[in-house]
Design an enzyme around this catalytic site. Sequence first.
Site, mmCIF file in Angstrom:
data_model
loop_
_atom_site.group_PDB
_atom_site.id
_atom_site.type_symbol
_atom_site.label_atom_id
_atom_site.label_comp_id
_atom_site.label_asym_id
_atom_site.label_seq_id
_atom_site.Cartn_x
_atom_site.Cartn_y
_atom_site.Cartn_z
ATOM 1 N N LYS A 16 41.020 25.646 22.455
ATOM 2 C CA LYS A 16 39.867 26.218 23.164
ATOM 3 C C LYS A 16 38.838 26.769 22.169
ATOM 4 O O LYS A 16 37.662 26.450 22.248
ATOM 5 C CB LYS A 16 40.315 27.379 24.083
ATOM 6 C CG LYS A 16 41.357 26.993 25.108
ATOM 7 C CD LYS A 16 41.710 28.169 26.010
ATOM 8 C CE LYS A 16 42.468 29.295 25.321
ATOM 9 N NZ LYS A 16 43.873 28.988 25.004
ATOM 10 N N ARG A 91 42.129 34.749 32.362
ATOM 11 C CA ARG A 91 43.539 34.440 32.106
ATOM 12 C C ARG A 91 44.445 34.853 33.255
ATOM 13 O O ARG A 91 45.652 34.645 33.195
ATOM 14 C CB ARG A 91 43.986 35.151 30.839
ATOM 15 C CG ARG A 91 43.961 34.248 29.600
ATOM 16 C CD ARG A 91 44.456 35.062 28.431
ATOM 17 N NE ARG A 91 44.966 34.290 27.337
ATOM 18 C CZ ARG A 91 44.255 33.843 26.314
ATOM 19 N NH1 ARG A 91 42.959 34.025 26.276
ATOM 20 N NH2 ARG A 91 44.840 33.196 25.328
ATOM 21 N N ARG A 130 48.713 27.347 12.000
ATOM 22 C CA ARG A 130 47.639 28.318 11.904
ATOM 23 C C ARG A 130 48.147 29.630 11.287
ATOM 24 O O ARG A 130 47.414 30.293 10.565
ATOM 25 C CB ARG A 130 47.017 28.587 13.278
ATOM 26 C CG ARG A 130 45.843 29.558 13.181
ATOM 27 C CD ARG A 130 45.038 29.648 14.454
ATOM 28 N NE ARG A 130 45.794 30.259 15.525
ATOM 29 C CZ ARG A 130 45.325 30.408 16.763
ATOM 30 N NH1 ARG A 130 44.133 29.960 17.072
ATOM 31 N NH2 ARG A 130 46.059 30.977 17.681
ATOM 32 N N ARG A 136 47.414 35.268 11.492
ATOM 33 C CA ARG A 136 47.368 35.994 12.770
ATOM 34 C C ARG A 136 48.779 36.433 13.163
ATOM 35 O O ARG A 136 49.685 35.606 13.236
ATOM 36 C CB ARG A 136 46.780 35.087 13.858
ATOM 37 C CG ARG A 136 45.336 35.440 14.156
ATOM 38 C CD ARG A 136 44.732 34.522 15.159
ATOM 39 N NE ARG A 136 45.354 34.599 16.481
ATOM 40 C CZ ARG A 136 44.849 34.010 17.547
ATOM 41 N NH1 ARG A 136 43.744 33.314 17.451
ATOM 42 N NH2 ARG A 136 45.459 34.106 18.708
ATOM 43 N N ARG A 148 53.987 33.635 24.532
ATOM 44 C CA ARG A 148 52.594 33.369 24.924
ATOM 45 C C ARG A 148 52.520 32.157 25.846
ATOM 46 O O ARG A 148 51.749 32.142 26.800
ATOM 47 C CB ARG A 148 51.735 33.144 23.677
ATOM 48 C CG ARG A 148 51.485 34.444 22.910
ATOM 49 C CD ARG A 148 51.024 34.176 21.502
ATOM 50 N NE ARG A 148 49.743 33.500 21.433
ATOM 51 C CZ ARG A 148 49.289 32.917 20.333
ATOM 52 N NH1 ARG A 148 50.007 32.922 19.217
ATOM 53 N NH2 ARG A 148 48.105 32.330 20.339
#
Length: 193
Positions: A16, A91, A130, A136, A148
């Site tokens: 996204k 969300r 990532r 992160r 998640r």
Amino acid sequence: MAMVNFLIFGPPGSGKGTQSVKLAEKFNLMHLSTGDMLRAEIAAGTDLGKKMSSIMSKGELVPDEVVIEMIAAMTDSTKNKAGFLFDGFPRTVAQTEALENMLNERGMKIDCMLVLEVDHDELVKRLMLRAELSGRPDDKDPAVIENRIDVYREKTEPIIDYCRQRGIYQPVDGVGTIDEIFARLSNLIKERI
Ligand code: B4P
């Protein structure tokens, strides 16, 4: 000219954020990412950021009121844009209803929900990769990544049915190169703008 407003939707790691930045530039859309806004609060060390960082590092959703307020503060700053591109928001169904109300009050609506479809193993692979590059905290732990994805299935995916009933649901194959997916999304946006 009337604004045309898009949601970019999909599980964590579906691309996204990656696609939104490119699409916003190409089509002169106002890109609003609640994830980016929350990470900016954390980076700035605000009280809100401090409260939200522990929720986010567990892979849970922050409270609806927090993100609704952030988005409400931004919806008047449209600056000659062709429309909004909401990324990672809404969300939950409650967030979706709040967004619809905000837009309706301004004579607008959600025009199209673009849903990136990516299989589970590919999502995990992308997020683990990532983690190495961005550091992160919510990407580092495989258990947090799984949480998640579970939270997405349970709390976020029901928005698809809600949008399907409104005739604005548009699935998109989210597997392929970034450029291939960008071309697929661009074609769908071009038809509507
Ligand atoms: P977000 O910031 O929204 O991020 P995300 O779901 O993790 O990722 P996205 O789908 O944008 O993936 P990206 O393009 O970066 O949310 C983070 C957290 O914030 C949430 O878990 C939650 O706690 C909180 N939050 C945010 N909004 C909220 C809301 N509205 N309500 C409550 N809580 C909220 O891509 C991922 C990786 O894949 C990147 O490394 C990218 O380079 C790579 N990639 C992208 N496309 C690829 C492709 N085609 N092939 C290979 N790799 C690709």
